[in-house]
Design an enzyme around this catalytic site. Structure first.
Site, short mmCIF file in Angstrom:
data_model
loop_
_atom_site.label_atom_id
_atom_site.label_comp_id
_atom_site.label_asym_id
_atom_site.label_seq_id
_atom_site.Cartn_x
_atom_site.Cartn_y
_atom_site.Cartn_z
N LYS A 202 0.84 -1.20 0.00
CA LYS A 202 0.00 0.00 0.00
C LYS A 202 0.88 1.24 0.00
CE LYS A 202 -3.99 1.97 2.50
NZ LYS A 202 -4.98 1.72 3.58
N SER A 274 -9.74 1.96 2.44
CA SER A 274 -8.76 2.64 1.62
C SER A 274 -7.68 1.74 1.05
CB SER A 274 -8.08 3.75 2.42
OG SER A 274 -7.24 3.21 3.44
N SER A 298 -10.49 0.05 6.73
CA SER A 298 -9.77 0.10 5.46
C SER A 298 -9.15 -1.22 5.03
CB SER A 298 -8.69 1.18 5.51
OG SER A 298 -9.27 2.46 5.48
#
Length: 584
Positions: A202, A274, A298
Site C-alpha cells: 500500500k 482505503s 480500510s
C-alpha cells in the site's frame, strides 16, 4: 465587499480548537484592519456557548474573553516556532492493554495445516495459489522466484491499468530481488516462508528512492529517503516487492490522485478502500499477498468488496514507522491475502516493536494449523445482527455449529459508539494541519461533505475538553468489551453490523474478514455517480463475513477462518473474469 475575515484566515490565525472560544480572539484581521467593532465584545462568545451547550453568566463570559487572546497566542507561537510534520508522534500513546488484565502469551512460531502443495499447475493457478504452496514449490525446485515474479509482472502489465490498482510497478528491482532469492535458496540460505514470494505494498509505506504518494495530489511526487520498518522486515524475510498499490487519498475510499480503483468482479464499481489496490490486486491474482492498513475499516471493507482475506492485527503488533500517520491511536498495518493461513505467515514477518513507533510493542505470535481451532471455543453472536443478512452470512452460523463450536448469544453494551469518531476527526486533522493552514487541502480530488478536507476543517471546532472526554469514554468501551470477551473467544457477524468496525478499531482488538461465497446484488455506484436503476438486473458478487477476536488471539481467528475457507473453497470455485477492455 470583502469580509473582515474569512474561514481560511480564521483557521490560519487560530485553529479554532480551543473549545471554540478562540473565535473572538481571531477577530484581529491579519492585514492590519484592526479589531472588528461588531464582533469584539464578551457577548460574542454566546455563539460558541450555544455550540458546546454552555451557559455562562455575563461576569464569567467577560473573564473568559480576557483569557482567549493569550490562548490563541500560544497556538500561534507553537505553529511559528515548532511546526510539526506527519512523522511527529504525540507524547501520549494509546495502549490497548488494560491494567489488571492477563493476556495470552505466545512464542513466535507458525505452522500451516498442510504441507502437501501437490504438483505445479498452470500459470494462472500458480498466481492464485496460497503463499504456503508457492513457498513449498520454491523449496522443491518446481518453480523459481524469477518465474513466479514474472507471472505476476505479466498479469500486472495485462490487468492493473484497467483496475487502476498500482501507483508504481517496480519491475527491475523486483526481478533483482527474485534473482537474489533464487541464489540464496539454491545455496541453502532460507529466510522463511516468504522467501521469494512477490507482494504489493500500500502506497502509504515509505520505500527509499521510490515515490510514496499517500494516494493524494499534494504528495504525488513525494520520494522518501528511507524504508518503512515493515518494508525492511519483508525484505529481511526474502519477500519480493512488486510495486506500490493504490489507496484512497490519505487513506480514505478508493479515489486517488490518478484514478479510482475498480472491483475485479465488476469494473463498473469501486473496490472500496482505503486499501483499495491491495485488495483488488490480491483478489485479481496480481500478487501473492499485499499489505494494507486500517484506521476505521480500510482492510475490512475492500477485502469484503473484492473477495480477499484481510487480517487486521491487534493494535501495536506491527510498527508503523515510515508509514503515513492518519490517526496515531487507531492506525494498524496488516496483510491482505487470498487464504487465511497466509495471513499468519505474513503477520509473523511483520510482528514486533519497532523503533520510531512508541505505540508498538513486542508480543509473541504463534499459529499452529493443527491445533489452533480447539473444539471448546465459544463463538459469540446476536440473532439481530443476522436478521437482514444474506443467505451466505446466515449459513455461517449453522456451519460453525456443525464444526463443533459452541455458539453463544451475546449483547453488546448499549453505548453511543459514534461518539468515538471525535478522536478520529481530531487526530487526522492534527496529522494534516499543514494541508489546512496552507489551503493545499483544496487540491484533494474528493471535496464532498464526508471527505477529508471537510473533516479536517470541521475538527478545528471540536472542543479540546470534549476530545479528552471522548478518550475517557473510549476507556469505558474497552473495559466493557473486555468483559464481553470473558464469555466468548471470538465474535462473528456481518462485517458492518452492530457497530463492530467502530468498536473494535477503538479497542484495538483484531479481526479477520474472508469471502464465504457469491451473492446476487446490484452494483454499488462509483463515487459521485447516481445509484443504479432499482429494476436493474442483479449479478453475483463476493460475500464476506468478519470474525472479531480478543486481544492477541489472531491465531484463533485464522484457525476458524481456515475451517470456513476449507468448507466454502472460494477461490477454487470463483474467480473474477479479468479483461483488458477500457474501464467504463
Amino acid at each position: 465587499m470583502k469580509p473582515m475575515f474569512s474561514r481560511r484566515s480564521f483557521l490560519r490565525s487560530s485553529g479554532g480548537a480551543i473549545s471554540g472560544i478562540a473565535v473572538t480572539a481571531t477577530l484581529y484581521a491579519e492585514e492590519g484592519l484592526g479589531r472588528s467593532k461588531a464582533l469584539s465584545q464578551p457577548n460574542d462568545l454566546r455563539f460558541t456557548e450555544q455550540i458546546f451547550g454552555l451557559n455562562y453568566t455575563d461576569t464569567e463570559r467577560a473573564l473568559v474573553y480576557d483569557n482567549v487572546e493569550a490562548l490563541v497566542n500560544r497556538m500561534r507561537t507553537r505553529r511559528e516556532k515548532a511546526p510539526l510534520s506527519n512523522a511527529d508522534t504525540p507524547a501520549q500513546t494509546f495502549d490497548p492493554r488494560l491494567p489488571g488484565e492477563v493476556y495470552y502469551q505466545q512464542e513466535n512460531r507458525v505452522r500451516v495445516y498442510s504441507a502437501d502443495a501437490g504438483p505445479l499447475p498452470n500459470d494462472e493457478n500458480i498466481a492464485y495459489a496460497p503463499v504456503w504452496k508457492q513457498a513449498a514449490w520454491l523449496r522443491a525446485g518446481k518453480i523459481t522466484a524469477i518465474r513466479l515474479t514474472d507471472i505476476y509482472l505479466q498479469r500486472i502489465q495485462k490487468y492493473a491499468a484497467n483496475l487502476e490498482c498500482f501507483v508504481t510497478v517496480m519491475k527491475e528491482s523486483a526481478r533483482k530481488e527474485a534473482y537474489q532469492a533464487d541464489i540464496e535458496l539454491q545455496n541453502g540460505k532460507d529466510r522463511g516462508p516468504l522467501h521469494g514470494i512477490p507482494y504489493g505494498l500500500k502506497d502509504l509505506a515509505d520505500t527509499a528512492g521510490v515515490t510514496t504518494s499517500w494516494g493524494a495530489t499534494p504528495y504525488k511526487d513525494r520520494v522518501p529517503t528511507t524504508d518503512a520498518v515493515i518494508v525492511e522486515r519483508l525484505r529481511a524475510a526474502g519477500a519480493v516487492l512488486l510495486g506500490k498499490t493504490t489507496l484512497g487519498a490519505l487513506a480514505y475510499g478508493d479515489l486517488w490522485f490518478g484514478g479510482l480503483t475498480r472491483n475485479p468482479w465488476d469494473l463498473g464499481e469501486g473496490s472500496s478502500g482505503s486499501s483499495a489496490g491491495s485488495a483488488a490486486s490480491t483478489a485479481a491474482g496480481l500478487c501473492s499477498f499485499a499489505i494494507g492498513s486500517e484506521t476505521l475499516g480500510s482492510i475490512i471493507s475492500p477485502s469484503g468488496r473484492c473477495g480477499a482475506t484481510g487480517l487486521r492485527p491487534t493494535f501495536g503488533r506491527v510498527p508503523r514507522t515510515g508509514a503515513m500517520a492518519l490517526c496515531w491511536s487507531l492506525d494498524k498495518l496488516g496483510p491482505i491475502c487470498r487464504y487465511a493461513e497466509d495471513t499468519a505467515l505474513v503477520l509473523s514477518a511483520l510482528n514486533g516493536a519497532g523503533t520510531g513507533d512508541p505505540s508498538s510493542f513486542d508480543w509473541g505470535f504463534a499459529y499452529d494449523g493443527k491445533t489452533a481451532a480447539a473444539e471448546d471455543m465459544v463463538i459469540g453472536y446476536n440473532p439481530v445482527w443476522f436478521e437482514d443478512a444474506t443467505v451466505s452470512e446466515v449459513k455461517v452460523l449453522t456451519d460453525l455449529r456443525d464444526m463443533g463450536f459452541t455458539l453463544q448469544k451475546i449483547d453488546l453494551p448499549d453505548m453511543p459508539y459514534d461518539a468515538l469518531l471525535t478522536t478520529l476527526d481530531v487526530e487526522s486533522a492534527a496529522a494534516f494541519e499543514e494541508l489546512v493552514l496552507t489551503n493545499r487541502d483544496d487540491t484533494l480530488k474528493w471535496q464532498e461533505p464526508q471527505a477529508w478536507p471537510n473533516t479536517f476543517r470541521s475538527a478545528y471546532f471540536i472542543s479540546a475538553v470534549e476530545a479528552l472526554q471522548v478518550d475517557r469514554f473510549r476507556r469505558k468501551v474497552m473495559e466493557a468489551m473486555a468483559d464481553v470477551y470473558r464469555h466468548v473467544d471470538l465474535i462473528v457477524c456481518p462485517s458492518f453490523a452492530a457497530d463492530m468496525v467502530v468498536i473494535t478499531n477503538f479497542t484495538g482488538t483484531p479481526s479477520l474478514t474472508l469471502p464465504i461465497g457469491m451473492e446476487m446484488r446490484q452494483s454499488t455506484p462509483l463515487l459521485n455517480q447516481p445509484a443504479p436503476d432499482p429494476d436493474r438486473r442483479k449479478k453475483p458478487y463476493p460475500q464476506a463475513i468478519t470474525l472479531w477476536g480478543t486481544m492477541f488471539r489472531e491465531d484463533q481467528l485464522i484457525a476458524v477462518g481456515r475451517l470456513l475457507e476449507e468448507k466454502y473453497r472460494f477461490f477454487e470455485q470463483n474467480r473474477p473474469v479479468l479483461n483488458t477492455e477500457t474501464t467504463p
